[in-house]
Design an enzyme around this catalytic site. Structure first.
Site, PDB file in Angstrom:
ATOM      1  CE  LYS A 189      54.234   4.151 -70.421  1.00 15.63           C
ATOM      2  NZ  LYS A 189      53.133   3.101 -71.077  1.00 15.63           N
ATOM      3  NE  ARG A 218      50.449   6.073 -70.644  1.00 12.98           N
ATOM      4  CZ  ARG A 218      50.944   7.536 -70.274  1.00 12.98           C
ATOM      5  NH1 ARG A 218      51.153   8.232 -69.721  1.00 12.98           N
ATOM      6  NH2 ARG A 218      52.068   7.840 -71.616  1.00 12.98           N
ATOM      7  N   GLY A 256      57.241  -0.950 -76.020  1.00 13.24           N
ATOM      8  CA  GLY A 256      55.978  -1.446 -76.232  1.00 13.24           C
ATOM      9  C   GLY A 256      55.257  -3.482 -76.343  1.00 13.24           C
ATOM     10  CG  MET A 262      52.361  -5.455 -71.413  1.00 12.50           C
ATOM     11  SD  MET A 262      52.507  -5.468 -69.476  1.00 12.50           S
ATOM     12  CE  MET A 262      54.319  -4.716 -69.375  1.00 12.50           C
ATOM     13  NE  ARG A 285      60.789   5.096 -72.892  1.00 14.29           N
ATOM     14  CZ  ARG A 285      59.906   4.788 -73.163  1.00 14.29           C
ATOM     15  NH1 ARG A 285      59.400   3.518 -72.900  1.00 14.29           N
ATOM     16  NH2 ARG A 285      59.704   4.174 -74.541  1.00 14.29           N
ATOM     17  CG  HIS A 310      58.578  -1.729 -81.934  1.00 13.14           C
ATOM     18  ND1 HIS A 310      59.597  -2.408 -82.585  1.00 13.14           N
ATOM     19  CD2 HIS A 310      58.580  -2.300 -80.577  1.00 13.14           C
ATOM     20  CE1 HIS A 310      59.236  -3.754 -81.395  1.00 13.14           C
ATOM     21  NE2 HIS A 310      59.531  -3.194 -80.500  1.00 13.14           N
ATOM     22  NE  ARG A 314      96.198 -19.852 -75.263  1.00 11.25           N
ATOM     23  CZ  ARG A 314      96.364 -18.515 -74.779  1.00 11.25           C
ATOM     24  NH1 ARG A 314      96.122 -17.599 -75.424  1.00 11.25           N
ATOM     25  NH2 ARG A 314      95.801 -18.494 -74.137  1.00 11.25           N
ATOM     26  NE  ARG A 317     100.840 -21.091 -71.809  1.00 10.81           N
ATOM     27  CZ  ARG A 317      99.642 -21.811 -72.268  1.00 10.81           C
ATOM     28  NH1 ARG A 317      99.489 -21.796 -71.339  1.00 10.81           N
ATOM     29  NH2 ARG A 317      99.493 -21.985 -73.624  1.00 10.81           N
ATOM     30  CD  GLU A 337      98.296 -24.150 -66.048  1.00 12.66           C
ATOM     31  OE1 GLU A 337      97.185 -24.510 -67.066  1.00 12.66           O
ATOM     32  OE2 GLU A 337      99.171 -24.587 -66.753  1.00 12.66           O
ATOM     33  CB  SER A 353     100.239 -16.516 -63.706  1.00 11.46           C
ATOM     34  OG  SER A 353      99.109 -16.053 -65.209  1.00 11.46           O
ATOM     35  N   GLY A 365      96.015 -19.690 -64.114  1.00 11.16           N
ATOM     36  CA  GLY A 365      95.213 -20.553 -65.277  1.00 11.16           C
ATOM     37  C   GLY A 365      94.162 -20.715 -65.323  1.00 11.16           C
ATOM     38  CB  THR A 366      90.809 -18.770 -64.269  1.00  9.45           C
ATOM     39  OG1 THR A 366      90.762 -18.097 -65.367  1.00  9.45           O
ATOM     40  CG2 THR A 366      90.904 -18.123 -62.985  1.00  9.45           C
ATOM     41  CG  ASN A 367      90.440 -22.014 -70.234  1.00 10.81           C
ATOM     42  OD1 ASN A 367      88.803 -22.394 -69.816  1.00 10.81           O
ATOM     43  ND2 ASN A 367      90.136 -21.268 -71.666  1.00 10.81           N
ATOM     44  CG  ASP A 368      93.897 -26.402 -68.084  1.00 12.06           C
ATOM     45  OD1 ASP A 368      93.360 -27.115 -68.635  1.00 12.06           O
ATOM     46  OD2 ASP A 368      95.207 -26.462 -69.041  1.00 12.06           O
ATOM     47  CB  CYS A 417      96.210 -15.535 -68.405  1.00 11.95           C
ATOM     48  SG  CYS A 417      97.036 -17.282 -67.840  1.00 11.95           S
ATOM     49  CE1 TYR A 419      98.511 -10.820 -65.435  1.00 19.75           C
ATOM     50  CE2 TYR A 419     100.134 -10.187 -63.268  1.00 19.75           C
ATOM     51  CZ  TYR A 419      99.690 -11.078 -64.053  1.00 19.75           C
ATOM     52  OH  TYR A 419     100.489 -12.657 -65.071  1.00 19.75           O
TER      53      TYR A 419
HETATM   54  P1  ADP Z   1      53.745   3.455 -74.698  1.00 23.10           P
HETATM   55  O1  ADP Z   1      54.726   2.401 -73.489  1.00 23.10           O
HETATM   56  O2  ADP Z   1      53.733   2.595 -75.908  1.00 23.10           O
HETATM   57  O3  ADP Z   1      54.471   4.682 -75.553  1.00 23.10           O
HETATM   58  P2  ADP Z   1      51.809   5.182 -74.076  1.00 23.10           P
HETATM   59  O4  ADP Z   1      51.448   4.481 -72.524  1.00 23.10           O
HETATM   60  O5  ADP Z   1      52.737   5.710 -73.418  1.00 23.10           O
HETATM   61  O6  ADP Z   1      52.557   3.697 -73.570  1.00 23.10           O
HETATM   62  O7  ADP Z   1      50.444   5.956 -74.513  1.00 23.10           O
HETATM   63  C1  ADP Z   1      50.456   5.438 -75.630  1.00 23.10           C
HETATM   64  C2  ADP Z   1      50.775   6.292 -76.728  1.00 23.10           C
HETATM   65  O8  ADP Z   1      49.930   7.571 -76.047  1.00 23.10           O
HETATM   66  C3  ADP Z   1      51.947   8.158 -76.619  1.00 23.10           C
HETATM   67  O9  ADP Z   1      52.661   8.597 -77.537  1.00 23.10           O
HETATM   68  C4  ADP Z   1      51.576   8.612 -75.151  1.00 23.10           C
HETATM   69  O10 ADP Z   1      51.091   9.640 -75.549  1.00 23.10           O
HETATM   70  C5  ADP Z   1      49.648   8.457 -75.954  1.00 23.10           C
HETATM   71  N1  ADP Z   1      48.801   8.842 -74.523  1.00 23.10           N
HETATM   72  C6  ADP Z   1      49.201   8.196 -73.577  1.00 23.10           C
HETATM   73  N2  ADP Z   1      48.066   8.441 -72.469  1.00 23.10           N
HETATM   74  C7  ADP Z   1      47.716   9.522 -72.891  1.00 23.10           C
HETATM   75  C8  ADP Z   1      46.625  10.397 -72.765  1.00 23.10           C
HETATM   76  N3  ADP Z   1      46.365  10.197 -71.354  1.00 23.10           N
HETATM   77  N4  ADP Z   1      46.811  11.425 -73.509  1.00 23.10           N
HETATM   78  C9  ADP Z   1      46.775  11.274 -74.598  1.00 23.10           C
HETATM   79  N5  ADP Z   1      47.943  10.426 -75.177  1.00 23.10           N
HETATM   80  C10 ADP Z   1      48.275   9.901 -74.481  1.00 23.10           C
HETATM   81 MG    MG Z   2      55.074   5.816 -73.927  1.00 23.68          MG
HETATM   82 MG    MG Z   3      96.700 -24.478 -68.733  1.00 24.77          MG
END
Ligand code: ADP
Ligand code: MG
Ligand code: MG
Length: 907
Positions: A33, A103, A112, A114, A347, A466, A573, A629, A774, A793, A795-798, A861, A881
């Site tokens: 980020k 953030r 989501g 943290m 991202r 999510h 087989r 075989r 094998e 060939s 026979g990697t299993n055996d 195989c 192959y």
């Molecule tokens: P997540 O990884 O859960 O998306 P983010 O850090 O991207 O967490 O933020 C969660 C939400 O808050 C997102 O919708 C983001 O756009 C918004 N947000 C984060 N920082 C700011 C900011 N400085 N001003 C306005 N919105 C923000």
């Molecule tokens: Mg985000």
């Molecule tokens: Mg065999």
């Protein structure tokens, strides 16, 4: 010199220089980020001022037992001062306050995991100041209550329910559905109630000092790296635990300043289909998480075109630009503050397998990436989703659609309804039930249940919710936002119009269409007729060296394999042909008789069956090699079990003593003597270790009639189809050779038979004799073996079983789990080839064999032939192959191409 722990968004060049310009390491240092925010800033994309605390700082903090490393906080405050200069606002100053968000952001995006705290810097006085500045009381108190709520839950660990209860009761009192419709007065009293909640539940006063707020939030981000849900997610996604997270402190911009403001998320291409069209969701007068939370109905991004035309055009331009810069589909967050557009995140976008393929191909068409890169961009396992089961048309017609939602992650899934993630996990893992997780919406805490479920169904949330993101990432079929569903988590019941579905009842969802069905639908496997996949596979075929064949025992499988691109049969087989019910008695007679004439007769009776089997294969594979075989398993597998016969015998003995009539006695006695005779025969063939007993080539040596018949059948079939104009390319494979003399003997007998058939029919067929490798001894003496083998060939299993002296069944159902958990073995050697041991034997065998016969054909195989990592090893061993199940042929083709490309790049 003190370590630099903090980089402002303007200092990306410095951060880059500190890691020698290696962008991957920049992302490692600043987190994805932070690095991308800096990069956007450098590109001139409007990003609010801010700074990033490095992942190194996080690691130092965690290693130091919760002490901030020296100099960190001073550097953070200095960066904050720079933000103040840029914005002309001051942190904690009521007259012109700067507010920030705090953030998290690790190297790999962990959706989501943290949570972000917005509006840091507000307290009673600052809020009044904000209201004076904006003239908007609603905005001031709404921001303040958000801060207390987020700070309370994320930083102080208070549950969300008490906060939500307060909001709900205010909405009810006001008779409104959305928090946005509450008045400033409502929000003022909500702020008071929220502070009480913090006091009661966290036993501290909500901190009014801005810097203290920021400091606590920063520490909470660091600590969350080791939280349970973060660890679980990293385990599931194979992300290392020692990367640490960065912390981004960003100037707040406000999407909740009335109807001229908005916030939203967007993908630069369709994440489900891959179509090159901007898609997303937004809300006016809203902030941050409102869009993904699924609590308010969002608007599709296209609507922004009419609502804020200028902004839409500007955003579209930025999206294009970011895509060109990153050369991949982007997932972006934006906020509009009173007519000004800000980008808050970009991202690489998560996508379905279908979208991954289409996007890779189209990016190559657009010249943004090379075809080689396109081939490397798609994970081989993703190809599997093209072969994912879909509901059959008949089955769909027989069931009613009870609801429709958004088709966010394709594929068909059926399962019993589970309304909570723990139950879903328990049912799936312990009771081995197929489960569908059904929730109003999902949260990061639900991920374990989502992973355990066959699919996911939610009643609210949009394409970027999510549930949708996680489902797409893990390839789980999902339907979200099926608003007709009323889910009652307390009564464990879902109601749709008049239909009730209880927890534990079967439903089916189609993630491709968004339909929800009652009951369990049948599935079928689709064709691979996706135009982009076809092109990508075509490119892959150009780049790969390794051939790909399939393991197929019958014409239907062979045809399927050919359709998926197999270049031959690597293993047919023949034993299954002996198990067919109408043939088994003859097979048993052949095995158990001591009379040579009787054996001949039985063998001759089997010949026509075998001939037809082989003819079918040759027709399906016209022009391509087919390795057949000869019979491999120990003979007792075709006979009734010893224990079973003994039990039957005892049973019959009891029945004979209880018999009432003479006829009855006679009947049972006949049965008795038959059973006894069979038991004697079975006992005679009984071995204490059949897997190391009379099987493989040893059978052919002891009962030459058997393999001679098989060879006759192969060549009669080959001659027959040749007459039809088909090109048969048989390769006869002798199993389980350990000594060259075994091979020599068998080959002499069999080749005579082959020539005899061809002479009888007056047709010449091109063929080869070879053997499976094998048994370690065969690998070690491959130079000798190669005198009599035109192909080898593996026979990697055996070979794996015998190299490790581990029976696969016993290992996988027993001690192997422990071996893997304790790290004694790095991976299951039956799934991924053991390069150091088994691989070494193979390397030796190839080089020894080539000394004798330089052009000897080599292949694998067995299941390893369909595993991407093992395929790379086979490629490096310079085999000709790999052969795998028909369904894995496309995966093997792509893996082989990627291996070739990586080898030529030296990575
Ligand atoms: P997540 O990884 O859960 O998306 P983010 O850090 O991207 O967490 O933020 C969660 C939400 O808050 C997102 O919708 C983001 O756009 C918004 N947000 C984060 N920082 C700011 C900011 N400085 N001003 C306005 N919105 C923000
Ligand atoms: Mg985000
Ligand atoms: Mg065999």
């Amino acid at each position: 010199m003190t370590t630099k722990w903090v980089y402002t968004l303007d200092e990306l060049d410095e951060a880059e220089a500190s890691v020698d310009g290696d962008w991957d390491r920049v992302r490692g240092l600043l987190g994805g980020k932070g690095a991308n925010l800096g990069e956007m800033n450098r590109l001139g994309v409007p990003v609010p001022p801010g700074f990033t605390i490095t992942t190194e700082a996080c690691n130092a903090y965690l290693a130091g037992g919760g002490e901030l490393p020296t100099g960190l906080w001073e550097q953070a405050l200095a960066a904050l001062r720079t933000m103040e200069e840029k914005t002309g606002k001051r942190f904690g100053d009521p007259t012109n306050p700067l507010l920030v968000s705090c953030r998290s952001g690790a190297k790999f995006s962990m959706p989501g995991m943290m949570d972000t705290v917005l509006d840091i810097g507000l307290n009673d006085e600052v809020t009044e100041g904000m209201i004076k500045l904006t003239g908007n009381e609603h905005f001031g108190f709404d921001s303040y209550r958000r801060l207390i709520q987020m700070f309370g839950t994320v930083v102080l660990g208070v549950r969300d329910e008490p906060f939500e209860d307060v909001l709900a009761s205010h909405r009810e009192r006001r008779g409104v559905r959305s928090d946005a419709d509450l008045t400033g007065d409502d929000l003022r009293s909500i702020v008071g109630a929220f502070k009480d909640i913090v006091r009661r539940h966290a036993r501290i006063e909500f901190p009014s000092d801005a810097e203290e707020q920021l400091r606590m939030a920063t520490l909470a981000v660091f600590d969350s790296w080791n939280g349970k849900r973060a660890r679980d997610y990293r385990d599931a996604a194979h992300i290392p635990h020692d990367l640490g997270t960065g912390v981004n402190v960003i100037t707040m911009v406000y999407g909740n300043l009335g109807e001229g403001s908005a916030t939203g998320v967007a993908m630069s291409r369709n994440a489900t289909t891959g179509e090159n069209a901007l898609e997303g969701d937004y809300l006016t007068n809203a902030q941050g998480e409102d869009v993904v939370a699924g609590t308010r109905a969002t608007k599709p991004l296209q609507q922004l075109k009419t609502e804020m035309r200028e902004i839409y055009i500007q955003f579209e331009g930025i999206a294009r630009r970011l895509e060109r810069h990153y050369r991949d589909m982007q997932d972006m967050e934006f906020t509009v503050e009173r007519g000004k557009l800000w980008i808050l995140q970009t991202r690489t976008g998560k996508r379905t397998a279908q979208a991954a393929v289409r996007i890779a191909v189209e990016l190559a068409d657009e010249g943004l990436i090379s075809r080689k890169e396109a081939v490397l961009r798609v994970e081989p396992e993703q190809i599997e989703f093209f072969l994912h089961p879909q509901f059959s048309t008949e089955s769909k017609a027989g069931h009613t659609v009870i609801a429709r939602g958004l088709n966010v992650s394709p594929g068909a899934a059926t399962g019993v309804v589970a309304f909570d993630p723990d139950l879903a996990e328990r049912w799936a893992k312990e009771s081995k039930r197929e489960v569908l997780l059904v929730r109003p919406e999902t949260k990061p805490d639900d991920v374990h249940g989502m992973l355990a479920a066959e699919g996911i169904l939610t009643s609210s949330g949009g394409r970027t919710s999510h549930a949708a993101l996680v489902a797409r990432q893990f390839g789980k079929p999902a339907v979200v936002g099926a608003s007709a569903l009323c889910i009652d988590l307390v009564a464990r019941l879902m109601t749709v119009n008049d239909t009730e579905v209880h927890e534990g009842e079967w439903i089916s969802i189609d993630g491709t269409t968004g339909e929800v069905f009652i009951g369990k639908l049948d599935t079928v496997v689709p064709d691979m007729d996706d135009e982009w996949l076809e092109r990508l596979m075509g490119w892959a075929d150009e780049f790969r060296r390794l051939g790909v064949r399939a393991n197929a025992d019958n014409p239907a499988d062979a045809e399927l394999a050919r359709k998926y691109g197999a270049e031959g049969i690597g293993l047919c087989r023949t034993e299954h042909m002996f198990f067919e019910p109408e043939r088994l008695p003859t097979v048993q007679r052949m095995i158990t008789t001591q009379v040579l004439a009787e054996r001949r007769e039985a063998v001759d009776a089997l010949l026509p069956f075998q001939r037809e089997d082989f003819a079918g294969l040759f027709r399906a594979m016209d022009g391509l090699p087919v390795i057949i075989r000869l019979l491999d398993p120990p003979l007792h597998e075709f006979l009734p079990g010893f224990e079973e016969l003994t039990r039957e015998l005892t049973d019959l003995q009891i029945r004979v003593t209880n018999a009432r009539t003479l006829e009855e006695v006679e009947e049972i006695t006949t049965k008795l003597s038959e059973t006894q005779a069979m038991l004697d025969k079975v006992a005679a063939l009984r071995e204490s270790n059949p897997m190391l007993g009379l099987r493989g080539v040893r059978l052919g040596i002891l009962i030459p009639e058997l393999t001679r018949m098989q060879v006759r059948a192969i060549f009669e079939a080959a001659c027959e189809v040749t007459r039809e104009g088909v090109t048969a390319v048989p390769e006869i494979m002798i199993p389980l050779t350990s000594h060259v003399n075994e091979l020599r003997r068998q080959r002499e007998v069999l080749e005579v038979e082959a020539r005899k058939v061809m002479a009888e029919r007056g047709i010449e067929v091109k063929y080869q004799f070879g053997t499976m490798v094998e048994v370690p001894r065969a690998a070690l003496t491959a130079d000798q073996i190669a005198e009599y083998a035109e192909f080898l060939s593996f026979g990697t299993n055996d070979l794996t079983q015998m190299t490790f002296a581990m029976s696969r069944d016993d290992a996988e159902s027993g001690f192997l789990m422990r071996y893997l958990a304790d790290g004694i073995l790095p991976a299951n050697p039956f799934a991924t080839l053991d390069e150091d041991g088994v691989g070494k034997l193979m390397r030796l065998a190839v080089s020894e064999a080539r000394k004798t016969r330089p052009d000897i054909e080599t292949g694998v195989c067995g299941e390893h032939g369909g595993d991407p990592a093992s395929i790379a090893i086979c490629d490096a061993l310079d085999l000709d192959y790999v052969s795998c199940s028909p369904y894995r042929v496309p995966i093997a083709r792509l893996s082989a191409a990627q291996s070739a490309l990586r080898r030529s790049q030296g990575t």
